[in-house]
Design an enzyme around this catalytic site. Structure first.
Site, PDB file in Angstrom:
ATOM      1  N   GLU A 124       0.825  -1.177  -0.114  1.00 26.57           N
ATOM      2  CA  GLU A 124       0.003  -0.087   0.067  1.00 26.57           C
ATOM      3  C   GLU A 124       1.019   1.324   0.132  1.00 26.57           C
ATOM      4  OE1 GLU A 124      -2.656   0.770   3.596  1.00 26.57           O
ATOM      5  OE2 GLU A 124      -4.069   1.855   2.055  1.00 26.57           O
TER       6      GLU A 124
ATOM      7  N   ASN B 211      -2.659  -6.166   5.818  1.00 25.01           N
ATOM      8  CA  ASN B 211      -3.045  -7.265   4.758  1.00 25.01           C
ATOM      9  C   ASN B 211      -3.771  -8.483   5.089  1.00 25.01           C
ATOM     10  OD1 ASN B 211      -0.648  -6.013   3.131  1.00 25.01           O
ATOM     11  ND2 ASN B 211       0.466  -6.805   5.004  1.00 25.01           N
TER      12      ASN B 211
ATOM     13  N   GLU C 195      -5.633  -2.395  13.078  1.00 27.42           N
ATOM     14  CA  GLU C 195      -5.476  -3.248  11.822  1.00 27.42           C
ATOM     15  C   GLU C 195      -6.538  -4.375  11.668  1.00 27.42           C
ATOM     16  OE1 GLU C 195      -3.198  -2.201   9.818  1.00 27.42           O
ATOM     17  OE2 GLU C 195      -2.524  -0.825  11.271  1.00 27.42           O
TER      18      GLU C 195
HETATM   19 ZN   LIG Z   1      -5.051   1.777   8.823  1.00 24.69          ZN
END
Ligand SMILES: [Zn+2]
Length: 903
Positions: free
Chosen positions: A142, A308, A341
């Site tokens: 990213e 991810n 996350e």
């Molecule tokens: Zn974030």
């Protein structure tokens, strides 16, 4: 403003891949050669050709292409001519015959370099406890670095299924988004190939002893198919790693992976992850979309962590810690990052922004959710109160002329990189919290669930979320949010009393740090109107009345049942706006500060007062006199504002004014510290309650300030004693005091102390301890020692992932700022080449501490001559903050020169 969103897409078209060929599935095989620092691979992309074409465009960067072809569903092959366009990061496949509409496979063979700049496919290394060096191959995609790993359609709305396999050393661990489907040893795959022949010839020559040549045995690891997802979520980690035993959370196996010998630091992360995963399963009302969940700590990582799907990668200090020796702030950091996350696994991974202009929502929402999840897990931490401090950071950037709207046009990839900042994360999350509090948490939650269910495996625009919440809450959400999302800045609300306090007139203006005369050429104020959901509390005699009103125009009124003695705006402290009161009203509000106002409300009051001191609406003398009312404060967050002001003044004062600062610290901070106890003899790591941990944190903050800027002899000598105990046993003193003692000793330290801290930094056994001693090296006052610290940022002693932050820390230290500024200018070209690009603007934040007219001019001219790609706006924000400081210093010269405590 839905049309505006559509416009964003149209303007971006020239930088976007055409939609005539759309990927469905990638079969990706990679063979990293870690020692050689290279990799090779093949990819088979199943694509749908929508319109007949003899050209296919993909993204590709820093790869060499050996061969490419297209195969139709009957097996007919067309060889492609390949053209790389490095400027636009593209690969063009041209075919002699056109591809007819239907299903095709694009097969491409390629090779690349495992880089050292923490993006794409890169190398990260560490030494284990026996000194053996291990090197890992890690990915970070990213926003737009998947194209450095394999040719692909690298835009978030080209979602596809991934089937990944890797050929790696037999003893290496290989992790990816999905669980391993099969593992098979490959016996010397090279035999018979020209490459193998060359290799064996070479080794025959060099190994005359006749020993068989040592070819490392390899294994083929095949991962299961992923769900349909965006390229930026593809993940691989390969090398020597160890794992905790998997635990099952609502049917999902969860593991923490660490560099060798560090699984003992994984227990806390595992607890947070398990609590958050189960919280999100309930909150969203949708089961976690992956098959397994690995949390992986790697020694070198550009960001804090990356979401991810199924394989979340962290820098070590955001995942690993020793609960016995970690300070409260360090526990909160790991809890925050892990929860953040995991929130993304749904919001971001399952339902994804269509294009990078929506990145802010992805990040703002995860930041909002990290707070919500942590608050449910550890209510005693009062996470939303602490979030006030983060909101304050957003205020300080968003009060600049050079701020930006939360959402803006993103054309080229580098525009997206400019979005990873305090306005995306902290302001975005604040605005979402404001909305949630206004609507009520349940209708907000139902709106989120509705949004995710309607858009799973798909891509969305920001407005899809507002529409979903609007449907569930029956409130004009989109209209309200557009005013916060598409214009920068925030309002300050003035409350004025009418009819003796029965009526209150509320008006809004945009808040700026730059004084009016410095921005007279800009006409922005008149156009900035926000839809402000205002919560208030009023005192009618003994009665307390609360209410809410939505301010949409220039002004509105509150009419109460009787005359109020005082009225507090932003009750509960969740609003993203500042408040201003007349002197009389402020006096009435602060009369019973500790009995009437919640800590978060005192925090807001003081923080607004300090902001209006910086922009000149309140003079510094008045700030000082109000500040004494906060001397009895016991809340850590309110103290953060006071200490923040002191630290700022430390950067403003000239040589002759330093004694006034010291005197002020001794009048304000030292008594508060003495009240808690300079050192609690029983204080140790045995925290009896979370409240004690928070109190310990406050003690640490006051201790550090008193022992540095206050130069308190008692505190310095206590710091020596504490540090002596700490060196013998890490658990003999509280973690908060340990951190504070280290900073006091650095500030007052000599050469011997410096050497000792370097040793401690090198042999640290937890990431937190390593970080503590690393930043202590930036806190000395001796220029020769600070020079040594700066050298370590380029000679490899301090890792690249930390080096820019250490440079920034020295620049923010008034004793080292010119030194660090010159060092940065001298080494500018090297830094631009070796530091990850997104870290450069963050390093440059150090210039905000160069508060003098000469340095302001110098900084302006440096950045005029040296372009910071991806950071133009951030750099102008730093320079404006610096200018605000210079104006403040000039304006308050007289007050600064007198004693600060005799007003
Ligand atoms: Zn974030």
């Amino acid at each position: 403003m839905s049309t505006e969103t559509r416009l964003l897409l149209d303007e971006s078209v020239s930088y976007r891949l055409p939609r005539s060929v759309v990927p469905e599935r990638y079969d990706l095989h990679l063979e990293p050669e870690i020692e050689a620092g290279t990799f090779s691979g093949t990819v088979d992309i199943a694509v749908n050709v929508h319109t007949e074409t003899n050209e296919v465009l993909l993204n590709c960067l820093e790869l060499t292409i050996a061969q490419a072809k297209a195969i139709d569903d009957k097996g007919k092959e067309l060889i492609a001519k390949t053209g790389l366009d490095a400027d636009n990061e593209r690969l063009k496949l041209s075919f002699a015959k056109s591809l007819k509409p239907g299903l095709w496979h694009l097969q491409i063979q390629f090779a690349g370099i495992l880089n050292e700049r923490l993006h794409g496919f890169y190398l990260s290394s560490y030494s284990d406890s026996s000194g053996t060096k291990h090197t890992l191959a890690v990915t970070q995609c990213e926003p737009t670095d998947a194209r450095r790993i394999f040719p692909c359609f690298d835009e978030p709305d080209f979602k596809a299924v991934y089937k990944i396999s890797v050929l790696v050393d037999q003893d290496a661990v290989a992790l990816s988004n999905s669980p391993v489907q099969s593992e098979k040893l490959e016996k010397s795959k090279d035999v018979g190939t020209p490459a193998a022949a060359a290799k064996s010839k070479k080794s025959d020559k060099s190994e005359k002893s006749g020993k068989p040549s040592k070819v490392k045995a390899k294994k083929l690891v095949v991962f299961k198919e992923t769900m349909k997802m965006s390229t930026y979520l593809v993940a691989l980690v390969i090398g020597k790693l160890e794992a905790t035993e998997p635990i099952m959370v609502d049917g999902t196996p969860l593991r923490v992976w660490t560099p060798a010998g560090k699984t003992n630091l994984a227990a806390f992360a595992e607890k947070v992850a398990s609590a958050s995963l189960s919280f999100f399963n309930r909150y969203y009302g949708i089961k976690y979309p992956g098959e397994k969940l690995d949390l992986v700590a790697v020694p070198d990582f550009m960001f804090g962590a990356m979401e991810n799907l199924g394989c979340v990668i962290f820098r070590e200090n955001a995942l690993l810690l020793d609960e016995k020796t970690a300070a409260q702030a360090e526990l909160e950091r790991v809890a925050d990052v892990v929860a953040h996350e995991l929130a993304h696994m749904w919001f971001g991974d399952l339902a994804t922004m269509r294009w990078w202009n929506g990145l802010w929502l992805n990040e703002a929402f995860a930041t909002f959710m990290q707070m919500l999840a942590t608050d449910e897990w550890k209510p005693d931490w009062k996470r939303w109160d602490t979030f006030g401090v983060s909101r304050g950071q957003a205020f300080s950037t968003d009060g600049l002329l050079s701020t930006r709207p939360i959402e803006f046009t993103v054309r080229r990839p580098e525009d997206a990189e400019g979005m990873f900042d305090v306005l995306t994360y902290e302001k975005g999350a604040s605005v979402l919290r404001m909305l949630e509090q206004y609507l009520g948490s349940e209708s907000y939650r139902l709106g989120i669930g509705h949004y995710l269910n309607s858009h799973k495996y798909e891509n969305t625009e920001t407005t899809d979320l507002w529409d979903a919440i609007e449907e569930k809450s029956e409130q004009p959400v989109r209209q309200m949010m557009d005013s916060w999302i598409f214009q920068g800045g925030y309002p300050i609300i003035h409350a004025s009393k009418e009819e003796g306090g029965k009526r209150w007139l509320l008006t809004q203006h945009r808040f700026f740090y730059l004084p009016e005369e410095k921005r007279s050429h800009v006409k922005q104020e008149s156009v900035s109107r926000y839809h402000v959901p205002i919560m208030y509390t009023a005192a009618l005699g003994k009665e307390r009345v609360t209410g809410r009103v939505l301010l949409t125009g220039n002004s509105t009124e509150i009419t109460l049942a009787g005359q109020a003695d005082w009225l507090l705006l932003n009750a509960g402290g969740h609003g993203f706006y500042r408040c201003a009161y007349s002197d009389d009203e402020l006096a009435a509000l602060t009369k019973n500060l500790y009995t009437e106002l919640a800590p978060i409300e005192r925090f807001g009051l003081l923080s607004d007062l300090w902001a209006s001191t910086l922009n000149g609406n309140t003079d510094l003398k008045t700030f000082f006199s109000h500040s004494y009312k906060f001397k009895a404060e016991t809340d850590k967050n309110v103290w953060t504002v006071l200490i923040g002001a002191i630290v700022y003044l430390n950067q403003v004062v000239g040589k002759g004014q330093r004694s006034s600062l010291k005197e002020y610290v001794n009048a304000m901070v030292v008594p508060a510290l003495e009240k808690i106890g300079i050192s609690d003899k029983t204080a140790s790591t045995k925290k009896t309650s979370p409240q004690d941990a928070v109190k310990e944190q406050l003690r640490g903050m006051l201790f550090a300030c008193a022992g540095t800027l206050g130069e308190s002899e008692d505190v310095i000598s206590e710091a020596e004693t504490l540090y002596g105990r700490y060196k013998k046993s890490r658990t003999s003193i509280s973690p908060a005091l340990a951190a504070a003692a280290v900073s006091v000793l650095a500030y007052n330290g000599d050469d011997a102390q410096y050497k000792d801290f370097v040793q401690q930094f090198k042999k640290a056994t937890t990431p937190q301890e390593e970080e503590r001693f690393m930043y202590a090296l930036a806190g000395f006052r001796d220029k020769a020692l600070l020079s040594k610290t700066l050298e370590k940022t380029l000679n490899g002693e301090i890792r690249t992932q930390n080096a820019p932050y250490v440079v920034r820390a020295v620049m923010l230290n008034p004793w080292g700022r010119e030194l660090a500024w010159n060092f940065m200018k001298e080494n500018w070209d090297i830094m631009m080449k070796t530091y990850p690009e997104v870290m450069i603007p963050r390093m440059c934040e150090g210039v905000t501490g160069l508060i003098s007219e000469d340095l302001l001019l110098d900084a302006q001219s440096h950045f005029e001559q040296n372009d910071v790609k991806q950071g133009h706006r951030t750099i102008s924000q730093h320079l404006e903050k610096l200018a605000v400081g210079v104006y403040f210093k000039t304006r308050e010269r007289q007050t600064l020169e007198r004693s600060w405590i005799k007003h």
